[in-house]
Design a protein around this motif. Structure first.
Motif, PDB file in Angstrom:
ATOM      1  N   PRO A 177       0.874  -1.202  -0.090  1.00 60.15           N
ATOM      2  CA  PRO A 177      -0.064   0.012   0.058  1.00 60.15           C
ATOM      3  C   PRO A 177       0.617   1.196   0.138  1.00 60.15           C
ATOM      4  O   PRO A 177       0.356   2.286  -0.633  1.00 60.15           O
ATOM      5  N   ILE A 178       2.183   1.330   0.686  1.00 63.53           N
ATOM      6  CA  ILE A 178       2.899   2.608   0.523  1.00 63.53           C
ATOM      7  C   ILE A 178       3.382   2.602  -1.031  1.00 63.53           C
ATOM      8  O   ILE A 178       3.390   3.799  -1.699  1.00 63.53           O
ATOM      9  N   ILE A 189       6.720   9.830   2.031  1.00 63.11           N
ATOM     10  CA  ILE A 189       5.492   8.738   2.164  1.00 63.11           C
ATOM     11  C   ILE A 189       6.187   7.482   2.999  1.00 63.11           C
ATOM     12  O   ILE A 189       5.484   6.926   3.867  1.00 63.11           O
ATOM     13  N   GLN A 216       0.251   4.362  -2.610  1.00 60.27           N
ATOM     14  CA  GLN A 216       0.242   5.754  -2.353  1.00 60.27           C
ATOM     15  C   GLN A 216       1.401   6.574  -3.168  1.00 60.27           C
ATOM     16  O   GLN A 216       1.072   7.639  -3.639  1.00 60.27           O
ATOM     17  N   GLN A 259      -0.027   7.111  -6.849  1.00 64.52           N
ATOM     18  CA  GLN A 259      -0.633   8.355  -6.919  1.00 64.52           C
ATOM     19  C   GLN A 259      -0.081   9.658  -6.609  1.00 64.52           C
ATOM     20  O   GLN A 259      -0.420  10.641  -7.194  1.00 64.52           O
ATOM     21  N   ALA A 260       0.904   9.746  -5.478  1.00 68.32           N
ATOM     22  CA  ALA A 260       1.350  10.849  -5.201  1.00 68.32           C
ATOM     23  C   ALA A 260       2.500  11.275  -6.666  1.00 68.32           C
ATOM     24  O   ALA A 260       2.568  12.721  -6.694  1.00 68.32           O
TER      25      ALA A 260
END
Length: 402
Positions: A211-212, A282, A215, A218-219
Motif C-alpha cells: 500500500p505504500i 511517504i 500511495q 498516486q502521489a
C-alpha cells in the motif's frame, strides 16, 4: 516533388540493400554484418571510410571539388541497429533472426543515407566535406554518445550535424521539422521500498510495502499536476511493481520501476527532486524506508533554430511549402540528442505513410514504430536521399550558416 534523377535510377538496388538489412537485423553494438555491408558499399563507390568508432560505427568521408580545403563540413547521420522483438511479418524480407527486428526503420535510414552516398560518389559539385555517419546502438545503447566519446567530432570536425527519422501516420511525401525540443529525455527509475514482513492475517505485526507503493504511484501524478507548470511537458509513468511470493505473506520489500520524460534538463531536475522527496516522506509516514535511483539515459533532442529553418527551406524546395509540416514534439527519445549537445543541427521526420505500402504477408498490427507488423516504406528512399544531398550541398554553399 523534385527528386534527383540519378537517385531514382538506383532506387531499386538500394531498396534491395534495405530489405537485406531488414532480413538480417542486429542489436545494439552487434551490427557487424550491417557495418560490413555499409563499409563495402562505400568502398565500392570510392568513398574513404573509418570504422570502429562506437564499436561498430562507420563514417564515410566525401570530399568536394576543393578536397575539403575550405574547412567547412557537415555531418549526416543514420542509425543502423534493430530492436529485440519478434517480427510478425512473413513476407520475403522478414527477419530471419528470432527475437530481432527492424521495427523502427533504421534499415530504411541506412538505405537513404547510402543512396545519398552513391550520388555523392559521382557528383562532388560542392566545396567542403560531407561526413556520412552510420551510427550503432540508438535503441538504448547510446551509440551516438559512444561515437562522440571515441572522438567523432575531433577526428571529423564539422560545423553542423543533421538526423532524420521516418514517421508513420504522416502522409508519404511530407517532411516535418521545427526549432527547439522535438523529442524528450529518456530516464528510468527504480525505487525499492523496505518494510517488514509478516503473516498476511496479522498485518499489524509488519510494515506492508505494497500500500505504500500504491500511495507513491498516486502521489507522483500529483507532482505532474501540481508541481510543474501546466504549459510545460513532463511524464512520470510507473510501469512495473514487484512484491511478494505468497498470497498469505506480507512481503519485506516492494520494487517499483518506470520512466520519466521531459523536454528540458531543468524540468527533469524538478521531477527527480520531488519524486525523491515524495518517496522518502511517504515511506517515513508509514515507518518504512526506500532506496531511490534515477538513471538519466538520453537528454532531450533540441533542434537549433537556424539549422531547423535551413532544413525547412531545403524541404520546401523539394516537396513544396504545404508538405513541410510543423514537427509536433513527441515523448519518445532519441540519442541523436547527444550530437545536438555538441553541434548545431536539426532532427527531422520524413513521412512513412499509413502502412498501405506493405506487401502481402505483413502482420495484422498497424505500421507504427516498434510494432511487430511494421515495415519501412521503400518509396521514401529517393525522397530522403534527395533531401540529404540538397541539404549538404546548400549548407556547404551558404557561408552565413555556422
Amino acid at each position: 516533388m523534385k527528386v534527383i534523377d540519378s537517385i531514382v535510377a538506383q532506387a531499386a538496388s538500394i531498396a534491395a540493400i534495405r530489405r537485406d538489412i531488414h532480413a538480417h537485423p542486429e542489436l545494439c553494438f552487434e551490427e557487424v554484418r550491417t557495418a560490413d555491408l555499409v563499409a563495402a558499399k562505400l568502398t565500392e563507390w570510392g568513398i574513404p571510410i573509418h570504422r570502429g568508432m562506437g564499436k561498430t560505427g562507420v563514417v564515410g568521408i566525401v570530399k568536394g571539388r576543393d578536397d575539403g580545403a575550405c574547412g567547412r563540413a557537415i555531418g549526416l547521420r543514420a542509425d543502423i541497429d534493430a530492436l529485440p522483438m519478434q517480427e510478425f511479418n512473413t513476407f520475403e524480407h522478414a527477419s530471419r533472426h528470432k527475437g530481432k527486428m527492424h521495427a523502427c526503420g533504421h534499415d530504411g535510414h541506412t538505405a537513404m543515407l547510402l543512396a545519398a552516398a552513391q550520388h555523392f560518389s559521382t557528383h562532388r559539385d560542392f566545396d567542403g566535406i560531407v561526413y556520412l555517419i552510420f551510427q550503432p546502438a540508438e535503441e538504448g545503447g547510446g551509440g551516438a554518445r559512444e561515437m562522440i566519446n571515441d572522438g567523432l567530432f575531433e577526428k571529423f570536425p564539422m560545423q553542423a550535424v543533421f538526423g532524420m527519422h521516418n514517421w508513420p501516420g504522416m502522409a508519404a511525401g511530407c517532411f516535418a521539422v521545427s526549432p527547439g525540443p522535438v523529442m524528450a529525455s529518456s530516464n528510468d527509475f527504480t525505487i525499492t521500498i523496505h518494510g517488514k514482513g509478516s503473516h498476511a492475517a496479522m498485518p499489524h505485526m509488519g510494515i506492508d510495502p505494497v500500500p505504500i507503493a500504491a500511495q507513491m504511484v498516486q502521489a507522483f501524478q500529483n507532482i505532474i499536476s501540481r508541481n510543474k507548470k501546466p504549459i510545460e511537458a513532463g511524464v512520470i509513468s510507473v510501469t512495473m511493481i514487484h512484491a511478494g511470493e505468497a498470497n498469505n505473506v506480507v512481503p519485506d520489500s516492494c520494487e517499483m520501476q518506470g520512466t520519466v520524460r521531459t523536454f528540458s534538463i531543468e524540468m527533469l531536475d524538478l521531477l527527480e527532486r520531488r519524486m525523491r522527496e515524495v518517496a522518502d516522506h511517504i515511506c517515513a509516514a508509514f515507518e518504512a524506508t526506500c532506496d531511490f535511483k534515477l538513471n538519466r539515459n538520453y537528454p532531450p533532442t533540441i533542434n537549433s533554430p537556424a539549422e531547423a529553418e535551413f532544413a525547412r527551406k531545403v524541404m520546401q524546395g523539394i516537396v513544396g511549402e504545404d508538405n513541410v509540416l510543423v514537427q509536433e514534439p513527441t515523448m519518445g527519445a532519441e540519442d541523436f540528442s547527444f550530437m545536438l549537445l555538441e553541434k548545431p543541427g536539426a532532427y527531422c521526420f520524413i513521412a512513412n505513410g499509413d502502412g498501405a505500402h506493405r506487401e502481402m504477408g505483413h502482420g495484422e498490427g498497424p505500421c507504427t514504430l516498434h510494432n511487430p507488423s511494421y515495415d519501412f516504406n521503400d518509396d521514401l528512399i529517393p525522397l530522403g536521399a534527395t533531401y540529404w544531398v540538397q541539404l549538404a550541398q546548400q549548407w556547404l554553399a551558404h557561408p552565413t550558416v555556422k
